[in-house]
Scaffold this motif. Sequence first.
Motif, PDB file in Angstrom:
ATOM      1  N   LYS A 158       2.873  -5.997   6.319  1.00  0.00           N
ATOM      2  CA  LYS A 158       2.188  -4.884   5.670  1.00  0.00           C
ATOM      3  C   LYS A 158       3.013  -4.435   4.476  1.00  0.00           C
ATOM      4  O   LYS A 158       4.236  -4.317   4.551  1.00  0.00           O
ATOM      5  N   LEU A 159       2.334  -4.189   3.355  1.00  0.00           N
ATOM      6  CA  LEU A 159       2.953  -3.562   2.208  1.00  0.00           C
ATOM      7  C   LEU A 159       2.720  -2.064   2.342  1.00  0.00           C
ATOM      8  O   LEU A 159       1.596  -1.630   2.578  1.00  0.00           O
ATOM      9  N   ILE A 160       3.785  -1.293   2.246  1.00  0.00           N
ATOM     10  CA  ILE A 160       3.701   0.164   2.306  1.00  0.00           C
ATOM     11  C   ILE A 160       4.255   0.697   1.001  1.00  0.00           C
ATOM     12  O   ILE A 160       5.376   0.356   0.608  1.00  0.00           O
ATOM     13  N   ALA A 161       3.469   1.511   0.311  1.00  0.00           N
ATOM     14  CA  ALA A 161       3.906   2.123  -0.936  1.00  0.00           C
ATOM     15  C   ALA A 161       3.522   3.594  -0.892  1.00  0.00           C
ATOM     16  O   ALA A 161       2.509   3.963  -0.293  1.00  0.00           O
ATOM     17  N   TYR A 162       4.341   4.422  -1.516  1.00  0.00           N
ATOM     18  CA  TYR A 162       4.052   5.851  -1.492  1.00  0.00           C
ATOM     19  C   TYR A 162       4.577   6.523  -2.743  1.00  0.00           C
ATOM     20  O   TYR A 162       5.498   6.039  -3.390  1.00  0.00           O
ATOM     21  N   ASP A 163       3.939   7.644  -3.086  1.00  0.00           N
ATOM     22  CA  ASP A 163       4.426   8.582  -4.088  1.00  0.00           C
ATOM     23  C   ASP A 163       4.491   9.933  -3.408  1.00  0.00           C
ATOM     24  O   ASP A 163       3.470  10.438  -2.928  1.00  0.00           O
ATOM     25  N   LEU A 164       5.690  10.491  -3.326  1.00  0.00           N
ATOM     26  CA  LEU A 164       5.874  11.823  -2.767  1.00  0.00           C
ATOM     27  C   LEU A 164       5.942  12.772  -3.954  1.00  0.00           C
ATOM     28  O   LEU A 164       6.941  12.854  -4.643  1.00  0.00           O
ATOM     29  N   ASN A 165       4.818  13.452  -4.208  1.00  0.00           N
ATOM     30  CA  ASN A 165       4.650  14.230  -5.430  1.00  0.00           C
ATOM     31  C   ASN A 165       5.138  15.668  -5.328  1.00  0.00           C
ATOM     32  O   ASN A 165       5.317  16.323  -6.346  1.00  0.00           O
ATOM     33  N   SER A 166       5.305  16.186  -4.134  1.00  0.00           N
ATOM     34  CA  SER A 166       5.744  17.569  -3.964  1.00  0.00           C
ATOM     35  C   SER A 166       7.252  17.665  -4.204  1.00  0.00           C
ATOM     36  O   SER A 166       8.013  16.844  -3.696  1.00  0.00           O
ATOM     37  N   ASP A 201      11.784   0.991  -5.305  1.00  0.00           N
ATOM     38  CA  ASP A 201      11.962   2.397  -4.947  1.00  0.00           C
ATOM     39  C   ASP A 201      11.066   2.906  -3.814  1.00  0.00           C
ATOM     40  O   ASP A 201      11.553   3.404  -2.821  1.00  0.00           O
ATOM     41  N   SER A 202       9.791   2.813  -3.964  1.00  0.00           N
ATOM     42  CA  SER A 202       8.872   3.381  -2.970  1.00  0.00           C
ATOM     43  C   SER A 202       7.955   2.324  -2.370  1.00  0.00           C
ATOM     44  O   SER A 202       6.807   2.604  -2.015  1.00  0.00           O
ATOM     45  N   THR A 203       8.444   1.098  -2.269  1.00  0.00           N
ATOM     46  CA  THR A 203       7.648  -0.012  -1.761  1.00  0.00           C
ATOM     47  C   THR A 203       8.421  -0.733  -0.669  1.00  0.00           C
ATOM     48  O   THR A 203       9.601  -1.031  -0.824  1.00  0.00           O
ATOM     49  N   TRP A 204       7.737  -0.998   0.429  1.00  0.00           N
ATOM     50  CA  TRP A 204       8.341  -1.671   1.579  1.00  0.00           C
ATOM     51  C   TRP A 204       7.422  -2.798   2.028  1.00  0.00           C
ATOM     52  O   TRP A 204       6.204  -2.711   1.904  1.00  0.00           O
ATOM     53  N   LEU A 205       7.997  -3.847   2.597  1.00  0.00           N
ATOM     54  CA  LEU A 205       7.263  -4.853   3.353  1.00  0.00           C
ATOM     55  C   LEU A 205       7.783  -4.766   4.775  1.00  0.00           C
ATOM     56  O   LEU A 205       8.995  -4.728   4.999  1.00  0.00           O
ATOM     57  N   VAL A 206       6.872  -4.738   5.732  1.00  0.00           N
ATOM     58  CA  VAL A 206       7.254  -4.587   7.138  1.00  0.00           C
ATOM     59  C   VAL A 206       6.472  -5.578   7.981  1.00  0.00           C
ATOM     60  O   VAL A 206       5.247  -5.710   7.826  1.00  0.00           O
ATOM     61  N   GLU A 236       0.794  10.493  -1.836  1.00  0.00           N
ATOM     62  CA  GLU A 236      -0.068   9.316  -1.739  1.00  0.00           C
ATOM     63  C   GLU A 236       0.624   8.248  -0.913  1.00  0.00           C
ATOM     64  O   GLU A 236       1.829   8.058  -1.016  1.00  0.00           O
ATOM     65  N   LEU A 237      -0.170   7.557  -0.100  1.00  0.00           N
ATOM     66  CA  LEU A 237       0.347   6.507   0.781  1.00  0.00           C
ATOM     67  C   LEU A 237      -0.631   5.347   0.758  1.00  0.00           C
ATOM     68  O   LEU A 237      -1.844   5.534   0.893  1.00  0.00           O
ATOM     69  N   LEU A 238      -0.113   4.137   0.590  1.00  0.00           N
ATOM     70  CA  LEU A 238      -0.922   2.917   0.579  1.00  0.00           C
ATOM     71  C   LEU A 238      -0.342   1.947   1.591  1.00  0.00           C
ATOM     72  O   LEU A 238       0.863   1.687   1.585  1.00  0.00           O
ATOM     73  N   VAL A 239      -1.201   1.413   2.477  1.00  0.00           N
ATOM     74  CA  VAL A 239      -0.791   0.396   3.442  1.00  0.00           C
ATOM     75  C   VAL A 239      -1.783  -0.759   3.325  1.00  0.00           C
ATOM     76  O   VAL A 239      -2.990  -0.559   3.476  1.00  0.00           O
ATOM     77  N   VAL A 240      -1.268  -1.959   3.052  1.00  0.00           N
ATOM     78  CA  VAL A 240      -2.121  -3.132   2.846  1.00  0.00           C
ATOM     79  C   VAL A 240      -1.558  -4.289   3.651  1.00  0.00           C
ATOM     80  O   VAL A 240      -0.348  -4.533   3.640  1.00  0.00           O
ATOM     81  N   ASP A 241      -2.425  -5.010   4.345  1.00  0.00           N
ATOM     82  CA  ASP A 241      -2.006  -6.233   5.034  1.00  0.00           C
ATOM     83  C   ASP A 241      -1.900  -7.332   3.977  1.00  0.00           C
ATOM     84  O   ASP A 241      -2.884  -7.667   3.325  1.00  0.00           O
ATOM     85  N   VAL A 242      -0.698  -7.860   3.793  1.00  0.00           N
ATOM     86  CA  VAL A 242      -0.466  -8.875   2.766  1.00  0.00           C
ATOM     87  C   VAL A 242      -0.090 -10.221   3.370  1.00  0.00           C
ATOM     88  O   VAL A 242       0.494 -11.064   2.687  1.00  0.00           O
ATOM     89  N   THR A 243      -0.433 -10.415   4.628  1.00  0.00           N
ATOM     90  CA  THR A 243      -0.149 -11.679   5.290  1.00  0.00           C
ATOM     91  C   THR A 243      -0.956 -12.781   4.615  1.00  0.00           C
ATOM     92  O   THR A 243      -2.126 -12.599   4.315  1.00  0.00           O
ATOM     93  N   GLY A 244      -0.338 -13.894   4.362  1.00  0.00           N
ATOM     94  CA  GLY A 244      -1.050 -15.005   3.750  1.00  0.00           C
ATOM     95  C   GLY A 244      -0.143 -15.837   2.870  1.00  0.00           C
ATOM     96  O   GLY A 244       1.068 -15.649   2.823  1.00  0.00           O
TER      97      GLY A 244
END
Length: 91
Positions: A4-12, A35-40, A62-70
């Motif tokens: 999974k790709l996890i990306a976020y922007d913590l705007n507060s 900086d704000s991107t992870w693969l897990v 903002e939080l984004l989680v995407v399955d990037v298997t492939g």
Amino acid sequence: MATKLIAYDLNSPGQKYDDLIDAIKGLGAWWHHLDSTWLVRTSSSAEEVRDKLKKYIDNGDELLVVDVTGDSRAWCGFKESGSKWLKETWD
């Protein structure tokens, strides 16, 4: 297991990243070289990951989680340790 790709922007202002980062690391084997991107590697679905992590962010974040298997992947510019994790773990 899937990647999974996890990306976020913590705007507060004044955000504490520690709890969010600990939660991400607790999901499984992880890679973090941007900086704000992870693969897990995790058996959790993208929706399950989102639900686990959203309690650590505020309403304006903002939080984004995407399955990037492939098979489709490419990268450049990472140190050997970052490239090694990608080559050995991401499938």
